[in-house]
Structures are given as C-alpha cells and as structure tokens.
Design a protein around this motif. Structure first.
Motif, PDB file in Angstrom:
ATOM      1  N   GLY A 189       0.773  -1.095  -0.092  1.00 57.99           N
ATOM      2  CA  GLY A 189      -0.107   0.126   0.067  1.00 57.99           C
ATOM      3  C   GLY A 189       0.751   1.200   0.005  1.00 57.99           C
ATOM      4  N   ASN A 190       2.198   1.263   0.232  1.00 58.02           N
ATOM      5  CA  ASN A 190       2.943   2.304   0.295  1.00 58.02           C
ATOM      6  C   ASN A 190       3.294   2.669  -1.152  1.00 58.02           C
ATOM      7  OD1 ASN A 190       3.473   2.969   2.888  1.00 58.02           O
ATOM      8  ND2 ASN A 190       5.346   2.001   3.266  1.00 58.02           N
ATOM      9  N   ARG A 191       3.444   3.810  -1.374  1.00 52.93           N
ATOM     10  CA  ARG A 191       3.810   4.437  -2.590  1.00 52.93           C
ATOM     11  C   ARG A 191       5.467   3.890  -2.923  1.00 52.93           C
ATOM     12  NH1 ARG A 191       0.946   6.641  -5.876  1.00 52.93           N
ATOM     13  NH2 ARG A 191       2.529   7.434  -7.187  1.00 52.93           N
ATOM     14  N   PHE A 192       6.063   3.916  -4.117  1.00 55.08           N
ATOM     15  CA  PHE A 192       7.438   3.636  -4.324  1.00 55.08           C
ATOM     16  C   PHE A 192       7.468   4.605  -5.417  1.00 55.08           C
ATOM     17  CE2 PHE A 192       8.545   2.033  -8.420  1.00 55.08           C
ATOM     18  CZ  PHE A 192       7.068   1.796  -8.887  1.00 55.08           C
ATOM     19  N   VAL A 193       8.837   5.173  -5.260  1.00 56.13           N
ATOM     20  CA  VAL A 193       9.185   6.329  -6.414  1.00 56.13           C
ATOM     21  C   VAL A 193      10.630   5.958  -6.767  1.00 56.13           C
ATOM     22  CG1 VAL A 193       9.429   8.038  -4.635  1.00 56.13           C
ATOM     23  CG2 VAL A 193       9.409   8.579  -6.917  1.00 56.13           C
ATOM     24  N   VAL A 194      11.019   6.346  -7.784  1.00 50.98           N
ATOM     25  CA  VAL A 194      12.501   6.340  -7.942  1.00 50.98           C
ATOM     26  C   VAL A 194      13.062   7.778  -7.848  1.00 50.98           C
ATOM     27  CG1 VAL A 194      14.387   6.173  -9.926  1.00 50.98           C
ATOM     28  CG2 VAL A 194      12.301   4.909  -9.934  1.00 50.98           C
ATOM     29  N   ALA A 195      14.251   7.633  -6.935  1.00 48.85           N
ATOM     30  CA  ALA A 195      14.832   8.795  -6.453  1.00 48.85           C
ATOM     31  C   ALA A 195      15.720   9.685  -7.328  1.00 48.85           C
ATOM     32  CB  ALA A 195      15.565   8.705  -5.084  1.00 48.85           C
ATOM     33  N   PRO A 196      15.887  11.047  -7.477  1.00 55.17           N
ATOM     34  CA  PRO A 196      16.923  11.533  -8.228  1.00 55.17           C
ATOM     35  C   PRO A 196      18.376  10.852  -8.157  1.00 55.17           C
ATOM     36  CG  PRO A 196      15.635  13.068  -7.122  1.00 55.17           C
ATOM     37  CD  PRO A 196      15.350  11.819  -6.515  1.00 55.17           C
ATOM     38  N   ASP A 197      18.876  10.359  -6.970  1.00 53.70           N
ATOM     39  CA  ASP A 197      19.945   9.783  -6.711  1.00 53.70           C
ATOM     40  C   ASP A 197      19.934   8.985  -5.489  1.00 53.70           C
ATOM     41  OD1 ASP A 197      20.721  11.405  -4.530  1.00 53.70           O
ATOM     42  OD2 ASP A 197      21.303  13.051  -6.141  1.00 53.70           O
ATOM     43  N   ASP A 198      20.999   8.037  -5.543  1.00 54.40           N
ATOM     44  CA  ASP A 198      21.065   7.252  -4.123  1.00 54.40           C
ATOM     45  C   ASP A 198      20.952   8.100  -2.914  1.00 54.40           C
ATOM     46  OD1 ASP A 198      21.613   5.346  -5.691  1.00 54.40           O
ATOM     47  OD2 ASP A 198      23.285   4.747  -5.025  1.00 54.40           O
ATOM     48  N   LYS A 199      21.696   9.238  -3.027  1.00 55.36           N
ATOM     49  CA  LYS A 199      21.807  10.004  -1.593  1.00 55.36           C
ATOM     50  C   LYS A 199      20.340  10.658  -1.108  1.00 55.36           C
ATOM     51  CE  LYS A 199      24.583  13.541  -1.243  1.00 55.36           C
ATOM     52  NZ  LYS A 199      25.514  14.427  -1.898  1.00 55.36           N
ATOM     53  N   VAL A 200      19.667  11.081  -1.916  1.00 52.16           N
ATOM     54  CA  VAL A 200      18.115  11.604  -1.807  1.00 52.16           C
ATOM     55  C   VAL A 200      17.286  10.140  -1.221  1.00 52.16           C
ATOM     56  CG1 VAL A 200      16.047  12.146  -2.638  1.00 52.16           C
ATOM     57  CG2 VAL A 200      18.381  13.452  -3.320  1.00 52.16           C
ATOM     58  N   ALA A 201      17.627   9.097  -2.016  1.00 52.45           N
ATOM     59  CA  ALA A 201      16.626   7.844  -1.356  1.00 52.45           C
ATOM     60  C   ALA A 201      16.892   7.527  -0.055  1.00 52.45           C
ATOM     61  CB  ALA A 201      17.332   6.869  -2.487  1.00 52.45           C
ATOM     62  N   ALA A 202      18.509   7.355   0.167  1.00 54.52           N
ATOM     63  CA  ALA A 202      18.828   6.942   1.669  1.00 54.52           C
ATOM     64  C   ALA A 202      18.283   8.101   2.498  1.00 54.52           C
ATOM     65  CB  ALA A 202      20.366   7.100   1.760  1.00 54.52           C
ATOM     66  N   LYS A 203      18.551   9.300   2.310  1.00 58.51           N
ATOM     67  CA  LYS A 203      18.348  10.310   3.167  1.00 58.51           C
ATOM     68  C   LYS A 203      16.488  10.120   3.528  1.00 58.51           C
ATOM     69  CE  LYS A 203      17.494  15.175   3.912  1.00 58.51           C
ATOM     70  NZ  LYS A 203      18.028  15.812   4.809  1.00 58.51           N
ATOM     71  N   VAL A 204      15.719  10.094   2.467  1.00 60.82           N
ATOM     72  CA  VAL A 204      14.134   9.983   2.735  1.00 60.82           C
ATOM     73  C   VAL A 204      13.803   8.872   3.345  1.00 60.82           C
ATOM     74  CG1 VAL A 204      12.110   9.715   1.341  1.00 60.82           C
ATOM     75  CG2 VAL A 204      13.961  11.328   0.445  1.00 60.82           C
TER      76      VAL A 204
END
Ligand code: GDP
Length: 610
Positions: free
Chosen positions: A355-370
C-alpha cells in the motif's frame, strides 16, 4: 516534582494556527505555545493527569491545554510536515493538467477481483491466467507474485491476484489507489451474500466501476434472475434490465464466459480513458512484500507511471535500495517495467509495506536520506500511538467540532450486529437521530463479528465502528489500535443511541471503558459431574483470571456473558493463567460450549471525567 518557572495565565499565545505534532511532550508543546513545560505539566496535573515533561502526550491532552490558554493548534502526525519536504526532495509533486494527461498513451487497466468466499475468485483468476498466458521467452515459469498481466486482442490487462478485498482496502487506507475496475464475483447459485455487499461497499467507497462476474452458471441450481434482482436491490441494476451494471454470466470451472468478461473489462477501461506516461522516473504502489531467505527483501510493485529500470535508486516508505533485479509474473528477468506492469523488485533494504507508494529517487543520496528520515518519524509516531492508545481514541468527538464550525457534519459509521433483525433496528433508530446539520453515512452495514476488513474500511473512510452484540477479534483490535479506528460495542440499543446522540451534542463522555484482559480459545469441552461443562482452553493473549468478567464469542458474536467460576491448570485450582498455557475454565451457569468458541475476559475501568 520540580516545577520551576511558571508563565502568567494572561501571557500572550502565538498568533495564528500552531502546528503541533502528535505525541509531543510538554517540553515540545510548552515553548511552541509560549509556555513552559512546567505550565503544561501543572495544568494536566490539575486535570488529574500525571505526566512528566518528557512524556508523550495524547491528542486530547494537547488539545485541552491549547484550549485552556486560548491557542489555536493543528495536530499533525509526526513526520507529516517533514514528508512534504521529503516529497519535494524526491521531486514528486507535479501538476498533471488535462492537456498533459490527454497527451499520454493509454495504459492497461488494473483489475481487482472481489466477492464472497467460495464464489470462485481464485478459480476465476487462475482460469483467466491459464487461458491467456503469453508464452514467455525462454523458459519463463508462472510465478505468483501478487499480480499478473494477460493480453487479449493485443491489449494487456493487469490483475491484482491477492483474492479478497483486504489488499484493496489496505491500499486505499494508505491513500494508494491501485485498482481501476473491480470484478465482483457472485455465485449464480448462492447469490448476493454478506461479503458481496461488503465488496460492493468497498468498491463504491473507492469510486471504482464494478463489473459483475456471475459465476458458477454451470451449476444446476444457478438462478441468474434471482441474482439480478439481488444486484438491483443493491443499486447494481444490470444492463439487460435497463441499468448500467455489466453482468457477465460465466463459469470459471468450465471456462465459459471469461472471454466475454475480458472484453467487457477492455470496454470499461476504454471508457475510463486510462493513461500514463512511460517517460521519466517511475512511481507506483507496493502490492506485497516479503523477506526471502535467499534473495533478501522482495517487493511486488505496480508501476503506475514512468519506467522502472534495473540499477535505479528506489524508495518505498522507509525502505530503499538500488534495483538489483526485476522479475515478471512469468518469472522472467527484465531490464525495465512500464505503466500497469507488476514486477518483483529485488534490492530493497527491508520489506516495503503493502500500500505504500514507491518512487525512483533522483539519486542514491536522496533515496537514503528520505528512507532514514521516514524511519525516524516512524519510531516517533509509534511512541505517539502508545500515548494515544493509553488515552483511548476519540473519533466520534470530531463530529461536534464540525457541527460547531457550522458545517453540515457527516458522521461516517460502520455498523455490525449479530443478526439481520438487530442490524435493521439499530440502523433505523440511528437514522432517526439525523438532524439538518448532522447526517449519518453508513459506509458499511453487516452481520457478524468485527473483522480486520471493517477496520481497514473504517480507516480508509474515516468511520467509527459500532458493534451491537458483536466484538472485534484480536487481529481487528490490534489493527484498530495502529490505525486509530474507534470501535464502540453495545449490548443495549438505547445505550448505543444515547452515545451517538451525546456525541452530536458534544457531550460524549463514556463513563466506563471495557478493557480486554485476556483471551482464550476453547479446544475441548468436558462434562464434569456437579460442575457441568468445563472448557479446555488455550490462553492466546493476556491473562485469564478467576472471578473476572467474561464473555463467550462464537464467530465474533457474543453468545453469553458472566463470570469465570473455576479456573484450573491440570488438577489444581489456580488464580490466573497467562498466554501460551492451557487451562480449564468452568462457568457458573453456561453449558452450551463448543470448541472454537473464544473466551474474552474484561474489566470495566472508569474513564475519568475531564
Ligand atoms: P474463492 O473463495 O472465491 O476464491 O473461491 P474458489 O475459487 O476457491 O472456489 C470455491 C469452490 O467453487 C472451488 O471448489 C471451485 O472449484 C468452485 N468453483 C469455482 N468456480 C466455479 C464454477 O464456475 N462452477 C462450479 N461448478 N464450481 C466453481
């Protein structure tokens, strides 16, 4: 307790609305409202609430304090404010105008199959799949990944194949709408049953078109006309009766009518004008997820827009990772997946939440931070839930605030009762309470115990659950806690009406709250001379205590209420038995025990009036 500085009562409060996070402590709340932590603690003490400066407060406590000093606040879930920022980091917010939408290509419809148990959902899904499977490239093996795609007349259709509406509603509760069309399976011999009605209500609440598959048409006692009538009674008037509901007669067993069903689904899909771009970073929804011993966390996702590719950094809730592999429902490894395609994603840091949304992040750093920021707020929110659970939920209270604000308020209700007669009686009486400024909306009404489905539906539609002579099972209770759903159960109709009426008057103040202290399942029933029936039980949660109040539930319905007369472990009388142990329970005058019954012990605790 050390209570140093103390702010004068007339000190100014901040202008405008102050955003306060749920589960804040006096230390957080005080300064936000130009007060000290000590002011908050002192005030709550006066109200009979003993809290420390670093203890999480319930919603009620925070609101009460704000009202006391005349400050205006808005309570938000921990992380809610930050989430806006995170979504900005992920560059998710983007307006899709009609012009943009219309320029996108069509995408396959996503179908969820719902209906009463045994009406043939699983069979239908299997049959459609087997009859339409596209021979995969080199040796693909059909996989059950929670969804699959078939191709019909060169056009793809995606089926979410987790039968039952749990998944559907769990998703909606999280704000993810993955379904475009609901196929409502109704057995032609059995007709519309309680879960059929439930499914209709779920689909309606989601505003998703319904196509009826009238299954088991091969059965000798199939009665299509009766089913049409029942459908019409539920506002699904069949097309051949002049209505708008497509009803396809079929037999999943004999593969009759399924082509017709698929064709109709394509027609509805066309009317719905479903489109999505396959360009840009992918986003979508998590359909299911598990931890695989060999492969690590595995999530099945449905891509809703963009194209998901191997190697990209993905975030889903608090899980993130680079996509290591994408596997389709035919077991093929693919490099990419576009709109409406379900794929298994390997490479996430932890199982994602369905049920969670998934999204491709602009880069690894953003993904990890989020992901790590969400993880943090998840922990904070859990603390808040505990504080909230301690103070008890208060959804019904919102109604008065709405009335006061001069809005026409609508109280969303789910009503469950033991038998049809009482369900009708409760509903009719409730309807009489409606006023010009307060409307009641029955999101769902049904006979039987309160289940996880009800909780999910309540969470998704912001409803309060009323139970009459029925109870929630343990799973439902736990889910209600985490989803903040209020369940009120009654055995006397006027008590129920009084409560709702009081809520409308802003007077909702239940004096007693029942707290379940233990639960046991009856495994065997013994007849003991002079004592009568004794239930051989397994305590499944909490503690069963001699002399405690008890009720017996069969299929979620209360069949008897009284007290535990005797409690034994093996041959010994004992005072209490804890979860995980077996025991013998004797009841004063109740003899009609059956294995499978549930014993629930409870205490009535007085709720302090504020
Ligand atoms: P579900 O609980 O809705 O998923 O129902 P199932 O798909 O498990 O079906 C329940 C039972 O009905 C199974 O024994 C099926 O074989 C049977 N069944 C399903 N579809 C048909 C049908 O079209 N005709 C007949 N005669 N039996 C069916």
């Amino acid at each position: 307790m050390d209570l140093p500085s103390y702010t004068p009562a007339d000190a100014p409060v901040p202008a405008g609305t102050v955003v306060v996070e749920r589960a804040s402590t006096p230390q957080d709340v005080g300064p936000k409202l130009n007060r000290t932590a000590a002011d908050v603690v002192r005030f709550l003490m006066q109200q009979g609430e003993m809290v420390t400066a670093t203890q999480s407060l319930s919603d009620d406590m925070i609101e009460l304090f704000a009202a006391e000093i005349g400050a205006e606040i808005r309570l938000v879930d921990p992380g809610e404010e930050q989430e806006v920022e995170l979504q900005r980091l992920l560059e998710m917010d983007e307006d899709v105008t009609d012009a943009i939408y219309e320029a996108w290509p069509h995408r396959p419809p996503v179908i969820t199959v719902m209906g009463h148990v045994d009406h043939g959902k699983t069979k239908l899904l299997d049959q459609i799949r087997n009859a339409n499977v596209v021979a995969g490239e080199a040796g693909g093996i059909t996989q059950h990944i929670g969804a699959y795609q078939v191709v019909r007349d060169g056009r793809a259709i995606t089926f979410v194949d987790t039968p039952g509406h749990e998944a559907f509603t769990a998703m909606r509760a999280r704000g993810a709408d993955a379904t475009d069309i609901v196929v409502l399976v109704v057995a032609a011999d059995d007709g519309v049953m309680p879960q059929t009605v439930e499914a209709i209500n779920h689909a309606r609440a989601a505003e998703v078109p319904i196509v009826v598959a009238m299954n088991k048409i091969d059965r000798e006692n199939a009665d299509p006309n009766r089913v049409r009538q029942q459908l019409a009674d539920n506002d699904l008037v069949p097309e051949d009766w002049g209505g708008e509901t497509i009803v396809v007669e079929c037999s999943a067993l004999q593969n009759i009518g399924l082509d017709d069903l698929l064709e109709n689904l394509l027609v509805v899909a066309e009317l719905e004008d479903l489109r999505a771009t396959d360009e840009g970073r992918a986003s979508g929804v998590v359909l299911e997820s598990h931890l695989d011993i060999g492969r690590g966390p595995v999530a099945t996702v449905l891509v809703q827009r963009g194209t998901l590719r191997v190697g990209e950094p993905v975030v889903a809730g608090a899980a993130w990772g680079r996509v290591r592999a994408l596997i389709t429902d035919t077991g093929e490894q693919v490099r990419e997946a576009g709109p409406s395609v379900p794929v298994q994603v390997l490479g996430l840091s932890e199982p994602a939440v369905a049920g969670n949304r998934f999204v491709v992040a602009p880069d690894d750093k953003v993904a990890a931070k989020v992901a790590s920021t969400r993880e943090h707020w998840k922990r904070v929110a859990n603390l808040g839930r505990e504080a909230h659970a301690m103070a008890g939920g208060a959804k019904l209270e919102d109604i008065f605030t709405q009335i006061q604000a001069g809005e026409t308020a609508t109280l969303n209700l789910i009503v469950k009762a033991d038998v049809t007669g009482s369900l009708e009686a409760v509903t009719e009486s409730l309807r009489k309470l409606e006023r010009d400024d307060v409307k009641l909306s029955f999101v769902h009404r049904g006979v039987g115990g309160i289940t996880e489905n009800d909780i999910q539906l309540a969470a998704a539609s912001n409803a309060t659950i009323l139970g009459f002579n029925v109870r929630p099972d343990r799973k439902a209770r736990e889910l209600a806690d985490t989803e903040h759903v209020e369940i009120r159960t009654y055995e006397i109709i006027y008590k129920l009406l009084e409560d709702i009426e009081n809520a409308m008057l802003g007077l909702l103040a239940p004096e007693f709250e029942e707290v379940v202290t233990g639960e046991a399942e009856v495994r065997e029933v013994f007849r003991v001379p002079r004592i009568g029936a004794v239930a051989g039980c397994m305590v499944t949660s909490g503690v069963i205590t001699r002399n405690s109040k008890v009720r017996f539930l069969r299929d979620g319905t209360i069949i008897w209420k009284g007290a535990v007369a005797s409690l034994r472990r093996f041959k010994d009388d004992v005072r209490e038995v804890a979860a995980g142990f077996e025991c013998g329970v004797g009841l004063s005058d109740f003899q009609d025990l059956k294995s499978g019954d549930i014993i629930e012990t409870f205490e009535e605790r007085e709720i302090p009036r504020i």
